[in-house]
Design a protein around this motif. Structure first.
Motif, mmCIF file in Angstrom:
data_model
loop_
_atom_site.group_PDB
_atom_site.id
_atom_site.type_symbol
_atom_site.label_atom_id
_atom_site.label_comp_id
_atom_site.label_asym_id
_atom_site.label_seq_id
_atom_site.Cartn_x
_atom_site.Cartn_y
_atom_site.Cartn_z
ATOM 1 N N LEU A 1 0.642 -1.275 0.095
ATOM 2 C CA LEU A 1 0.351 0.032 -0.198
ATOM 3 C C LEU A 1 1.108 1.133 -0.206
ATOM 4 C CD1 LEU A 1 -2.807 1.564 0.093
ATOM 5 C CD2 LEU A 1 -2.972 1.194 2.858
ATOM 6 N N THR A 2 1.060 1.849 -1.174
ATOM 7 C CA THR A 2 1.615 3.025 -1.293
ATOM 8 C C THR A 2 1.042 3.798 -1.312
ATOM 9 O OG1 THR A 2 1.175 3.212 -3.873
ATOM 10 C CG2 THR A 2 3.672 2.307 -3.000
ATOM 11 N N HIS A 3 1.961 5.148 -0.508
ATOM 12 C CA HIS A 3 1.194 7.156 -0.720
ATOM 13 C C HIS A 3 -0.020 6.907 -1.269
ATOM 14 C CE1 HIS A 3 0.230 10.551 1.533
ATOM 15 N NE2 HIS A 3 0.258 11.346 0.514
ATOM 16 N N ASN A 4 0.774 6.996 -2.875
ATOM 17 C CA ASN A 4 -0.256 7.869 -3.890
ATOM 18 C C ASN A 4 -1.537 6.837 -3.782
ATOM 19 O OD1 ASN A 4 1.994 9.449 -4.153
ATOM 20 N ND2 ASN A 4 2.903 9.364 -6.128
ATOM 21 N N MET A 5 -1.053 5.592 -3.753
ATOM 22 C CA MET A 5 -2.775 4.404 -3.717
ATOM 23 C C MET A 5 -3.490 5.634 -2.946
ATOM 24 S SD MET A 5 -1.159 0.905 -4.360
ATOM 25 C CE MET A 5 -2.916 0.182 -4.329
ATOM 26 N N LEU A 6 -4.039 6.334 -1.855
ATOM 27 C CA LEU A 6 -4.831 6.459 -1.660
ATOM 28 C C LEU A 6 -5.152 7.693 -2.020
ATOM 29 C CD1 LEU A 6 -2.760 7.381 1.968
ATOM 30 C CD2 LEU A 6 -3.796 5.129 1.241
ATOM 31 N N SER A 7 -4.752 8.027 -2.477
ATOM 32 C CA SER A 7 -5.470 9.285 -4.014
ATOM 33 C C SER A 7 -5.796 8.382 -5.066
ATOM 34 C CB SER A 7 -4.245 9.858 -4.285
ATOM 35 O OG SER A 7 -5.060 10.475 -5.528
ATOM 36 N N ASP A 8 -5.901 6.758 -5.794
ATOM 37 C CA ASP A 8 -6.857 6.074 -5.924
ATOM 38 C C ASP A 8 -7.479 6.219 -5.779
ATOM 39 O OD1 ASP A 8 -4.156 6.687 -7.822
ATOM 40 O OD2 ASP A 8 -3.162 5.095 -7.832
ATOM 41 N N ILE A 9 -7.407 5.697 -4.513
ATOM 42 C CA ILE A 9 -8.764 4.619 -4.136
ATOM 43 C C ILE A 9 -10.094 5.971 -3.593
ATOM 44 C CG2 ILE A 9 -9.644 3.997 -1.673
ATOM 45 C CD1 ILE A 9 -7.262 2.025 -1.128
ATOM 46 N N HIS A 10 -9.526 7.224 -3.803
ATOM 47 C CA HIS A 10 -10.672 8.169 -3.242
ATOM 48 C C HIS A 10 -11.264 8.399 -4.669
ATOM 49 C CE1 HIS A 10 -10.022 9.229 1.004
ATOM 50 N NE2 HIS A 10 -9.073 8.788 1.080
ATOM 51 N N ASN A 11 -9.980 8.557 -5.622
ATOM 52 C CA ASN A 11 -10.835 8.843 -7.094
ATOM 53 C C ASN A 11 -11.803 7.263 -7.026
ATOM 54 O OD1 ASN A 11 -9.052 11.107 -6.936
ATOM 55 N ND2 ASN A 11 -7.405 9.537 -7.620
ATOM 56 N N HIS A 12 -11.480 6.067 -6.808
ATOM 57 C CA HIS A 12 -12.738 5.643 -7.202
ATOM 58 C C HIS A 12 -13.654 5.902 -6.878
ATOM 59 C CE1 HIS A 12 -9.227 3.598 -8.788
ATOM 60 N NE2 HIS A 12 -10.332 2.730 -10.001
ATOM 61 N N TRP A 13 -13.927 6.422 -5.524
ATOM 62 C CA TRP A 13 -15.099 5.979 -4.039
ATOM 63 C C TRP A 13 -15.873 7.382 -4.838
ATOM 64 C CZ3 TRP A 13 -11.874 5.614 0.963
ATOM 65 C CH2 TRP A 13 -12.090 4.255 1.588
ATOM 66 N N LYS A 14 -15.330 7.952 -5.830
ATOM 67 C CA LYS A 14 -16.201 9.588 -6.567
ATOM 68 C C LYS A 14 -17.375 8.907 -6.986
ATOM 69 C CE LYS A 14 -12.503 13.125 -7.000
ATOM 70 N NZ LYS A 14 -12.407 13.554 -7.945
ATOM 71 N N HIS A 15 -16.785 7.539 -8.253
ATOM 72 C CA HIS A 15 -18.215 6.914 -8.167
ATOM 73 C C HIS A 15 -18.335 5.476 -7.882
ATOM 74 C CE1 HIS A 15 -16.109 9.381 -11.814
ATOM 75 N NE2 HIS A 15 -14.818 8.745 -11.488
ATOM 76 N N ARG B 1 -12.280 -2.431 -5.425
ATOM 77 C CA ARG B 1 -12.239 -3.941 -5.448
ATOM 78 C C ARG B 1 -11.023 -3.699 -5.845
ATOM 79 N NH1 ARG B 1 -14.184 -5.703 -10.182
ATOM 80 N NH2 ARG B 1 -12.386 -5.564 -11.675
ATOM 81 N N ILE B 2 -9.846 -4.003 -5.102
ATOM 82 C CA ILE B 2 -8.710 -3.680 -4.648
ATOM 83 C C ILE B 2 -7.558 -5.704 -4.612
ATOM 84 C CG2 ILE B 2 -6.400 -3.689 -3.309
ATOM 85 C CD1 ILE B 2 -8.367 -1.427 -2.174
#
Length: 423
Positions: free
Chosen positions: A196-210, A215-216
């Motif tokens: 779990l890298t730091h930039n993956m946190l931003s990717d998860i929040h971007n997916h939560w927009k839609h 799924r991980i």
């Protein structure tokens, strides 16, 4: 002979005719050419290059060429002036690290491989980079040694409870699991060798927009300790794992999650170099002599391999396999051919802490572990039972009596199947 006679008989033009032709050509060349009919009918004007220069000494004037605009000189990002720009401020209550699953805050490094350049960029973040992390508390105010500030842990739990709201019902869980299947959506976040890298946190929040759940897919080294992966996902994102099967995890954002009010996650512009940690394998194993250590390493490499690890595979069953092998064997060898050197070193470090065991050798892309003299299988069995119980709790298998009566809802929690897992 016949060919020569035939050529000699050919008629040739008489000399007077040739002279008259030559004279006419000379006269035509000396006289001025007649005017062209193109100028009369089409108003043809010859180009400038065809005009005869009246004064050959003065050269013809060439048209002036436009000068091209020169590009500005390249300036590296470190030399840009950020005087008018504000630093990014993030209120996330935890220390920023490159990887949250593959780093242990309790283990202090013995050195750094590079100067303390912030991977967030020069002057872009309001936190100080210590070479390992960017702590939420200023290190000048308070010395950080070991784990994070306990106040930050309480703050994260409180924020997470407010965002999650009321727990999901079985029907709501079933709908979310069904919507995240591969035949319904292709949205997915891959969690690979770096965890779990730091930039993956931003990717998860971007997916939560839609979508309410994302799924991980977990692969590689982090899957040795899936319990740690699930804990860090919930702790750092503030979500809740509603289903897990193998390396596939479904992370729910919460009832009170508002995408427009999502936390600010500053991105790392490059990957920082890992610090220097103590050696995993000692020259002489504790409790043994030099000769005994060498003999044990030779004997370990000659043993049949317990298993062969595939690249980017799912290794959650590795710890129970090693623990079961230690019930009858003293040494265990794991074949890691094809894996990166840093990968099987991380796997060996995880085995040392989870089994537990003693690392003997990493030679020839093999992991050789020793159970030690004071190995007690009772502790390993206790750990296995605790892990299975927590796994069942994560998948939603432990429920009340009312949920057990509803067989459809219980079956829905296990219907999530990944195509990659079947392969």
């Amino acid at each position: 002979m016949f060919i020569i006679n035939r050529l000699s008989r050919q008629k040739r033009k008489p000399l007077p005719i040739l002279l008259t032709l030559a004279s006419t050509t000379n006269l035509s060349s000396s006289s001025t050419p007649p005017s062209s009919k193109l100028r009369d009918y089409y108003n043809f004007k010859p180009p400038i290059s065809l005009h005869q220069n009246s004064n050959p000494e003065t050269p013809t004037q060439q048209p002036s060429k436009k000068k091209k605009n020169q590009k500005p000189l390249y300036r590296p990002p470190s030399s840009l002036n950020r005087a008018g720009l504000k630093r990014i401020r993030s209120d996330l209550p935890f220390d920023f690290r490159y990887s949250y699953t593959e780093s242990d805050p309790s283990v202090r490094p013995i050195g750094l491989r590079e100067p303390k350049y912030s991977p967030f960029g020069p002057g872009r973040l309001d936190r100080v980079w210590t070479g390992v992390c960017a702590p939420a508390v200023d290190p000048k105010v308070r010395s950080l040694e070991g784990n994070e500030d306990p106040k930050l842990d309480d703050k994260r739990k409180k924020i997470r409870e407010d965002v999650l709201g009321e727990p999901l019902t079985n029907a709501e869980r079933k709908i979310l699991v069904d919507n995240c299947q591969r035949n319904k959506t292709k949205r997915q976040v891959n969690l690979g060798r770096d965890g779990l890298t730091h930039n993956m946190l931003s990717d998860i929040h971007n997916h939560w927009k839609h979508a309410e759940a994302v799924r991980i897919k977990c692969m590689g080294v982090p899957t040795v300790d899936m319990k740690n992966v699930c804990t860090q996902l919930e702790d750092k994102t503030g979500g809740q794992i509603i289903h897990r099967q193998g390396g596939i995890v479904l992370l729910y954002r919460g009832r009170n999650y508002i995408p427009k009010k999502r936390p600010i996650v500053p991105l790392m512009l490059w990957r920082p170099h890992e610090p220097v940690y103590p050696k995993l394998i000692k020259t002489v194993i504790d409790g043994l002599s030099i000769e005994e250590t060498k003999e044990m390493r030779k004997r370990g490499l000659a043993l049949p391999a317990l298993t062969k690890l595939a690249k980017n595979g799912y290794y959650a069953s590795l710890v129970p396999m090693v623990r079961d092998a230690f019930l009858t064997e003293e040494l265990v060898r794991i074949d890691c051919q094809g894996l990166e050197k840093s990968d099987f070193k991380k796997i060996g470090c995880k085995l040392r802490n989870l089994v537990p065991c003693i690392l003997v050798s990493f030679e020839k892309e093999q992991i050789v572990v020793w159970r030690g003299k004071d190995y007690s299988p009772a502790e390993a069995v206790k750990y296995s039972v605790d892990w299975e119980l927590s796994d069942y709790l994560t998948n939603g298998l432990v429920r009340g009596k009312a949920d057990q009566d509803n067989s459809d809802n219980n079956r829905a929690d296990h219907e999530f199947i990944s195509d990659d897992d079947e392969k």
